[in-house]
Design a protein around this motif. Structure first.
Motif, PDB file in Angstrom:
ATOM      1  N   GLU A   1      44.686  37.224  39.387  1.00  0.00           N
ATOM      2  CA  GLU A   1      45.733  38.144  38.567  1.00  0.00           C
ATOM      3  C   GLU A   1      45.279  38.019  37.681  1.00  0.00           C
ATOM      4  O   GLU A   1      45.476  39.475  37.276  1.00  0.00           O
ATOM      5  N   GLN A   2      45.129  37.040  36.305  1.00  0.00           N
ATOM      6  CA  GLN A   2      44.667  37.510  35.180  1.00  0.00           C
ATOM      7  C   GLN A   2      43.134  38.466  35.038  1.00  0.00           C
ATOM      8  O   GLN A   2      43.329  39.217  34.411  1.00  0.00           O
ATOM      9  N   ASP A   3      42.382  38.529  36.418  1.00  0.00           N
ATOM     10  CA  ASP A   3      40.874  39.146  36.624  1.00  0.00           C
ATOM     11  C   ASP A   3      42.173  40.363  36.787  1.00  0.00           C
ATOM     12  O   ASP A   3      40.886  41.104  36.148  1.00  0.00           O
ATOM     13  N   VAL A   4      42.834  41.005  37.114  1.00  0.00           N
ATOM     14  CA  VAL A   4      43.277  42.007  37.216  1.00  0.00           C
ATOM     15  C   VAL A   4      44.120  42.609  36.700  1.00  0.00           C
ATOM     16  O   VAL A   4      43.959  43.816  35.890  1.00  0.00           O
ATOM     17  N   LEU A   5      44.704  41.894  35.048  1.00  0.00           N
ATOM     18  CA  LEU A   5      44.829  42.321  34.798  1.00  0.00           C
ATOM     19  C   LEU A   5      44.488  42.399  33.363  1.00  0.00           C
ATOM     20  O   LEU A   5      44.262  43.516  32.435  1.00  0.00           O
TER      21      LEU A   5
END
Length: 122
Positions: free
Chosen positions: A92-96
């Motif tokens: 999730e954080q990588d996508v954000l």
């Protein structure tokens, strides 16, 4: 100086040589292109990984629902869903971060606000 037959053979040889030299870079490019998709499939972007993982979660959930409907144990499916959720949380954080980097890039290119708003909506 040269007979017509000799000139014909010589011109054929020159044409063949030029054709070969012209096609050689094209052949090398074609070989690189055929090897390229394999390299890309190994390295996928974070959104692509997240999308594949979400699809896998949906399939696991369907399988668990089917098992529950047949009164079978769903323990392994639940373990798999938990593992997949952990992976999704990690992505999730990588996508954000990728989305933020894209937004920064769009702003740096001075694109119209409509495009930036569409990106924010996505």
């Amino acid at each position: 100086m040269f007979s017509p037959n000799t000139l014909r053979r010589l011109s054929s040889l020159v044409l063949l040589t030029f054709t070969s030299l012209t096609l050689q870079p094209l052949q090398a490019a074609a070989q690189n292109y055929s090897a390229q998709p394999r390299a890309q499939s190994v390295s996928q972007s974070h959104p692509e990984k997240a999308s594949r993982l979400i699809n896998a979660i949906k399939e696991t959930a369907k399988r668990a629902k089917g098992q529950a409907g047949k009164h079978l144990s769903t323990r392994e499916s639940v373990k798999e869903l938990r593992r997949q959720k952990t992976q999704l949380d990690a992505l999730e954080q990588d996508v954000l971060d990728d989305l933020k980097a894209t937004e920064t890039h769009l702003k740096a290119k001075n694109l119209p606000p409509e495009i930036i708003n569409r990106h924010k909506t996505a």
